[in-house]
Write a protein that holds these residues in place. Structure first.
Motif, mmCIF file in Angstrom:
data_model
loop_
_atom_site.group_PDB
_atom_site.id
_atom_site.type_symbol
_atom_site.label_atom_id
_atom_site.label_comp_id
_atom_site.label_asym_id
_atom_site.label_seq_id
_atom_site.Cartn_x
_atom_site.Cartn_y
_atom_site.Cartn_z
ATOM 1 N N LEU A 152 26.725 -23.088 26.613
ATOM 2 C CA LEU A 152 26.849 -22.207 27.407
ATOM 3 C C LEU A 152 27.489 -21.027 26.616
ATOM 4 O O LEU A 152 28.211 -21.045 25.774
ATOM 5 C CB LEU A 152 27.856 -22.387 28.554
ATOM 6 C CG LEU A 152 27.280 -23.467 29.303
ATOM 7 C CD1 LEU A 152 28.415 -23.663 30.336
ATOM 8 C CD2 LEU A 152 26.165 -23.001 30.293
ATOM 9 N N ASP A 153 27.136 -19.636 27.034
ATOM 10 C CA ASP A 153 27.837 -18.473 26.503
ATOM 11 C C ASP A 153 29.146 -18.446 27.231
ATOM 12 O O ASP A 153 29.530 -18.217 28.287
ATOM 13 C CB ASP A 153 27.072 -17.202 26.904
ATOM 14 C CG ASP A 153 27.576 -16.014 26.582
ATOM 15 O OD1 ASP A 153 27.872 -15.752 25.383
ATOM 16 O OD2 ASP A 153 27.899 -15.105 27.362
ATOM 17 N N LYS A 154 30.316 -18.310 26.266
ATOM 18 C CA LYS A 154 31.618 -18.631 26.837
ATOM 19 C C LYS A 154 31.814 -16.972 27.508
ATOM 20 O O LYS A 154 33.021 -17.020 28.496
ATOM 21 C CB LYS A 154 32.576 -18.384 25.768
ATOM 22 C CG LYS A 154 32.644 -17.354 24.794
ATOM 23 C CD LYS A 154 33.747 -17.605 23.587
ATOM 24 C CE LYS A 154 33.874 -16.834 22.639
ATOM 25 N NZ LYS A 154 34.897 -17.081 21.356
ATOM 26 N N TRP A 155 31.128 -16.010 27.312
ATOM 27 C CA TRP A 155 31.584 -14.676 28.175
ATOM 28 C C TRP A 155 31.021 -14.572 29.498
ATOM 29 O O TRP A 155 31.505 -13.793 30.520
ATOM 30 C CB TRP A 155 31.043 -13.610 27.388
ATOM 31 C CG TRP A 155 31.467 -13.533 25.837
ATOM 32 C CD1 TRP A 155 30.841 -14.039 24.586
ATOM 33 C CD2 TRP A 155 32.800 -13.296 25.348
ATOM 34 N NE1 TRP A 155 31.693 -13.716 23.506
ATOM 35 C CE2 TRP A 155 32.819 -13.499 24.048
ATOM 36 C CE3 TRP A 155 34.093 -12.805 25.987
ATOM 37 C CZ2 TRP A 155 34.122 -13.296 23.141
ATOM 38 C CZ3 TRP A 155 34.955 -12.624 24.993
ATOM 39 C CH2 TRP A 155 34.994 -12.858 23.708
ATOM 40 N N THR A 156 29.821 -15.136 29.610
ATOM 41 C CA THR A 156 28.869 -14.886 30.860
ATOM 42 C C THR A 156 28.741 -16.437 31.730
ATOM 43 O O THR A 156 28.619 -16.298 32.944
ATOM 44 C CB THR A 156 27.699 -14.383 30.640
ATOM 45 O OG1 THR A 156 26.723 -15.180 29.885
ATOM 46 C CG2 THR A 156 27.999 -13.054 29.945
ATOM 47 N N GLY A 157 28.758 -17.478 30.807
ATOM 48 C CA GLY A 157 28.385 -18.747 31.462
ATOM 49 C C GLY A 157 26.900 -18.914 31.366
ATOM 50 O O GLY A 157 26.445 -19.839 32.012
ATOM 51 N N LYS A 158 25.970 -17.916 30.796
ATOM 52 C CA LYS A 158 24.635 -17.939 30.956
ATOM 53 C C LYS A 158 24.250 -19.142 29.999
ATOM 54 O O LYS A 158 25.016 -19.699 29.060
ATOM 55 C CB LYS A 158 23.824 -16.716 30.430
ATOM 56 C CG LYS A 158 24.395 -15.573 31.278
ATOM 57 C CD LYS A 158 23.632 -15.571 32.564
ATOM 58 C CE LYS A 158 23.978 -14.170 33.389
ATOM 59 N NZ LYS A 158 23.179 -14.045 34.347
ATOM 60 N N LYS A 159 23.113 -19.698 29.980
ATOM 61 C CA LYS A 159 22.620 -20.562 28.980
ATOM 62 C C LYS A 159 22.118 -20.320 27.902
ATOM 63 O O LYS A 159 21.661 -19.139 27.576
ATOM 64 C CB LYS A 159 21.444 -21.424 29.772
ATOM 65 C CG LYS A 159 21.603 -22.085 31.158
ATOM 66 C CD LYS A 159 20.225 -22.418 31.651
ATOM 67 C CE LYS A 159 20.530 -23.243 32.959
ATOM 68 N NZ LYS A 159 19.266 -23.768 33.683
ATOM 69 N N CYS A 160 22.323 -21.025 26.706
ATOM 70 C CA CYS A 160 22.037 -20.747 25.426
ATOM 71 C C CYS A 160 21.116 -22.002 24.900
ATOM 72 O O CYS A 160 21.584 -23.047 25.267
ATOM 73 C CB CYS A 160 22.991 -20.308 24.459
ATOM 74 S SG CYS A 160 24.318 -19.368 25.016
ATOM 75 N N TYR A 161 19.615 -21.941 24.496
ATOM 76 C CA TYR A 161 19.346 -22.876 23.680
ATOM 77 C C TYR A 161 19.055 -22.519 22.226
ATOM 78 O O TYR A 161 18.694 -21.304 21.879
ATOM 79 C CB TYR A 161 17.885 -22.830 24.286
ATOM 80 C CG TYR A 161 18.144 -23.825 25.769
ATOM 81 C CD1 TYR A 161 17.907 -25.124 25.789
ATOM 82 C CD2 TYR A 161 18.343 -23.120 26.964
ATOM 83 C CE1 TYR A 161 18.225 -25.870 27.060
ATOM 84 C CE2 TYR A 161 18.437 -23.638 28.138
ATOM 85 C CZ TYR A 161 18.436 -24.968 28.366
ATOM 86 O OH TYR A 161 18.521 -25.652 29.386
ATOM 87 N N MET A 162 18.722 -23.655 21.500
ATOM 88 C CA MET A 162 18.281 -23.542 20.049
ATOM 89 C C MET A 162 17.248 -24.450 20.012
ATOM 90 O O MET A 162 17.416 -25.527 20.230
ATOM 91 C CB MET A 162 19.553 -23.608 18.983
ATOM 92 C CG MET A 162 18.865 -23.188 17.629
ATOM 93 S SD MET A 162 19.999 -23.781 16.342
ATOM 94 C CE MET A 162 21.341 -22.870 16.467
ATOM 95 N N LEU A 163 16.047 -24.022 19.456
ATOM 96 C CA LEU A 163 14.816 -24.640 19.011
ATOM 97 C C LEU A 163 15.079 -25.046 17.776
ATOM 98 O O LEU A 163 15.308 -24.529 16.802
ATOM 99 C CB LEU A 163 13.752 -23.950 19.187
ATOM 100 C CG LEU A 163 13.405 -23.031 20.340
ATOM 101 C CD1 LEU A 163 12.442 -22.296 20.234
ATOM 102 C CD2 LEU A 163 13.308 -24.176 21.733
#
Length: 269
Positions: free
Chosen positions: A100-111
């Motif tokens: 999760l992005d700590k500033w917004t709570g949006k999802k982050c993914y790494m391929l």
């Protein structure tokens, strides 16, 4: 007779009301509000607030990993949120990670490198697969020798956060000995799979000092370089393709180590 003005001090809002208001803000705003008073601090730490900051499908995402939901039961929703910010959840048999992005709570993914299409990646003459203790993945790809780089990663917009501008970054580093990356830049592009054309740009993986700002060092010892960005409206635009290739430097090169391609919300500084 002189009349004195009277001021009525409004009653303190109930903690539950404050929590409800904060749940419509952001993780950053909630943390800031905790400094206002003890009541705000208690409200800003409540599960009611941080449950709203977690993705609606976070339990489903975790259930697809080797991580057991029951092992997180003792955490408050706030602690769970920050746990997911700082501890990647490994998916797809070890080739994809979620945070999760700590500033917004949006999802982050790494391929991860195993999730990417790397030309000649399975040919031992050109690439080798190895483990690195500083990587979140069990395997990364190290370039032995090639004359042409071509790396591509794809992600379905259905699994990332909607109404969000994402930026894609190649995450990499160099072996102790490297060669062939200072002569010319590589071409990078991020676009929807069905999109015709698309914007390209050129970046240096091993930039001269004059363009050193193109690449950034990450806290875990890796480097990253921006490949491009895109806007995800409702998650129904299909697949996003992140590509890197060489257009005019076909000399032998070696020593590049690929961890993956990370997609995370663009920060408006």
């Amino acid at each position: 007779m002189e009349r004195k003005m009277q001021f009525t001090v409004p009653p303190t809002l109930p903690e539950g009301c404050i929590a409800n208001i904060l749940s419509f803000t952001s993780p950053l705003d909630a943390c800031r509000s905790a400094l206002v008073s003890p009541t705000f601090r208690s409200a800003a730490s409540s599960d009611a607030v941080w449950e709203r900051f977690l993705p609606a499908d976070y339990q489903d995402i975790i259930s697809k990993s080797s991580l057991k939901l029951s092992s997180l039961d003792s955490l408050s929703k706030k602690d769970l949120f920050f746990h997911l910010c700082h501890h990647p959840v490994i998916l797809n048999n070890g080739s994809l990670s979620f945070t999760l992005d700590k500033w917004t709570g949006k999802k982050c993914y790494m391929l991860g490198a195993r999730e990417l299409s790397i030309i000649w990646g399975d040919t031992r003459t050109y690439w080798r697969w190895l483990s690195r203790p500083e990587s979140r993945f069990s395997e990364v790809a190290e370039l032995k020798v090639v004359c042409w780089l071509n790396i591509k990663g794809k992600i379905d917009t259905k699994i990332i956060s909607t109404k969000t501008t994402y930026a894609a970054y190649l995450v990499y580093k160099f072996a102790e000995v490297r060669h062939g990356f200072k002569q010319s830049p590589v071409v990078v592009q991020v676009k929807f799979e069905e999109e015709e054309g698309g914007v390209t740009s050129r970046v240096f993986l091993d930039p001269p000092s004059a363009t050193r700002e193109q690449s950034q060092h990450r806290e875990n010892g890796w480097m990253e370089i921006k490949m491009g960005e895109f806007y995800n409206e409702q998650g129904d635009d299909g697949t996003v393709v992140c590509s890197l290739w060489e257009a005019d430097n076909f000399k032998c090169k070696h020593g590049l180590i690929i961890e993956g391609i990370e997609l995370r919300p663009k920060r408006n500084l």
